[in-house]
Design a protein around this motif. Structure first.
Motif, PDB file in Angstrom:
ATOM      1  N   SER A 190      39.219  23.617  50.412  1.00  0.00           N
ATOM      2  CA  SER A 190      39.330  23.611  48.963  1.00  0.00           C
ATOM      3  C   SER A 190      40.182  22.431  48.513  1.00  0.00           C
ATOM      4  CB  SER A 190      39.925  24.927  48.465  1.00  0.00           C
ATOM      5  OG  SER A 190      41.126  25.198  49.151  1.00  0.00           O
ATOM      6  N   THR A 213      32.120  29.314  46.030  1.00  0.00           N
ATOM      7  CA  THR A 213      33.320  29.678  45.289  1.00  0.00           C
ATOM      8  C   THR A 213      33.887  30.955  45.889  1.00  0.00           C
ATOM      9  OG1 THR A 213      32.011  30.913  43.663  1.00  0.00           O
ATOM     10  CG2 THR A 213      32.551  28.613  43.145  1.00  0.00           C
ATOM     11  N   THR A 227      39.400  31.606  40.857  1.00  0.00           N
ATOM     12  CA  THR A 227      38.528  31.234  41.977  1.00  0.00           C
ATOM     13  C   THR A 227      38.933  29.875  42.529  1.00  0.00           C
ATOM     14  OG1 THR A 227      36.887  30.170  40.546  1.00  0.00           O
ATOM     15  CG2 THR A 227      36.568  32.516  41.037  1.00  0.00           C
ATOM     16  N   GLU A 257      37.215  26.595  44.928  1.00  0.00           N
ATOM     17  CA  GLU A 257      35.933  26.005  45.284  1.00  0.00           C
ATOM     18  C   GLU A 257      36.036  25.393  46.676  1.00  0.00           C
ATOM     19  OE1 GLU A 257      32.927  23.694  42.463  1.00  0.00           O
ATOM     20  OE2 GLU A 257      34.523  22.388  43.166  1.00  0.00           O
ATOM     21  N   ALA A 289      27.563  27.937  46.081  1.00  0.00           N
ATOM     22  CA  ALA A 289      27.527  27.019  44.944  1.00  0.00           C
ATOM     23  C   ALA A 289      26.082  26.830  44.515  1.00  0.00           C
ATOM     24  CB  ALA A 289      28.144  25.677  45.321  1.00  0.00           C
TER      25      ALA A 289
END
Length: 326
Positions: free
Chosen positions: A151, A166, A269, A271, A309
């Motif tokens: 991330s 995510t 969240t 990513e 994603a």
């Protein structure tokens, strides 16, 4: 005058020596006998020695050619081997891949993908690193790894971030706690029971939570801290503690008494991205591995709280929110 000698001439020398005949050698090399004769004459001119004694029945090597033959064979075979290796590398059949990845990504996705990848490409070797949160982006930017799966930490302008999935933050607690017994979604305001265990500010999760939830009361109170999930789950097993953790990181837990429940109001969240250098193409072997990983992600179910994603967002360099690392 070594620059007057080329690999075509050396290959002609070896073929004539092996067959003992210009006609047979020409047939094997798919050239005419006259063209082969001209090639040998050019080689003799470049070396300034006669290479063959010709009779009506047989072609034999001269003493000079016999002494030179082993070196010529080494050069031709070495080039053939190098070209074969380069073609194999270009096709992804050989090479060495250096990867940096979050521990949660390694255990949940990379390990099974790497097992399949090694079966398909046994001559490609892999170095897998689990660097500290602050180090991941630096390793990619400086070329110490080919790519990383993690991330965002600092949104390095030198890197391209291609989203893979995510990952939602939630509360982790023992199944006997009041939080676990709630029949509705858990809110941050519900986290008033028990003792909070957090990640220190040097970790990505600790950094992320302090950045996005500065008003969360436990940050300003005395509380226990850990630096990895390995210690966290042992602490939570006592039943008197709770923690805030991304869903993917919770997948490393083996204690069946622990529960993960998504936190809302607000929902946070992170990513998970592929980090790469935008001005350098990945090696074919590394691209093969990434293709296999992405195909696997599309075909396998995601853990609760984790979503793939969308294809439209999986564009290199597309901006996204700063996120944490497990």
């Amino acid at each position: 005058m070594a620059h007057n000698v080329n690999i075509k001439q050396l290959r002609a020398l070896l073929t004539v020596a092996q067959t003992g005949s210009f006609v047979a050698a020409a047939h094997r090399l798919c050239v005419t006998p006259s063209a082969l004769t001209a090639t040998i004459q050019q080689l003799e001119a470049g070396l300034r020695v006669r290479l063959f004694d010709r009779t009506t029945r047989r072609v034999t090597l001269t003493a000079h050619a016999t002494g030179f033959l082993a070196e010529a064979e080494r050069l031709v075979n070495g080039l053939d081997s190098a070209v074969s290796d380069m073609l194999a590398l270009a096709q992804g059949e050989r090479g060495h891949i250096r990867i940096g990845a979050a521990a949660s990504v390694i255990s949940q996705f990379l390990v099974p993908v790497l097992q399949q990848f090694r079966r398909q490409y046994p001559h490609i070797t892999i170095s897998l690193r689990n660097p500290a949160a602050q180090e991941t982006e630096r390793l990619v930017a400086e070329g110490e790894v080919d790519f990383a799966i993690d991330s965002r930490y600092q949104d390095n302008d030198e890197l391209t971030y291609t989203p893979l999935m995510t990952d939602t933050y939630g509360v982790v607690c023992h199944c006997d706690t009041p939080i676990a017994a709630l029949k509705r979604p858990v809110r941050w305001s519900d986290l008033t029971w028990g003792r909070y265990v957090g990640f220190n500010a040097d970790t990505a999760i600790g950094h992320f939570l302090r950045l996005h939830m500065p008003s969360f009361a436990p940050f300003n109170e005395d509380h226990d801290e850990v630096e990895s999930t390995s210690y966290l789950f042992d602490v939570l097993a006592s039943g008197d503690y709770y923690a805030v953790l991304p869903a993917l990181s919770f997948q490393r837990n083996s204690n069946k008494a622990l529960r993960w429940k998504e936190l809302q109001e607000p929902t946070l969240t992170r990513e998970i991205c592929v980090m790469s250098r935008p001005l350098r193409a990945l090696a074919p072997s590394a691209q093969l591995l990434l293709d296999l990983l992405q195909d696997t992600l599309q075909s396998q179910p995601m853990p609760p709280g984790v979503k793939r994603a969308p294809p439209a967002s999986a564009e290199p360099g597309k901006p996204g929110r700063r996120a944490a690392r497990a």
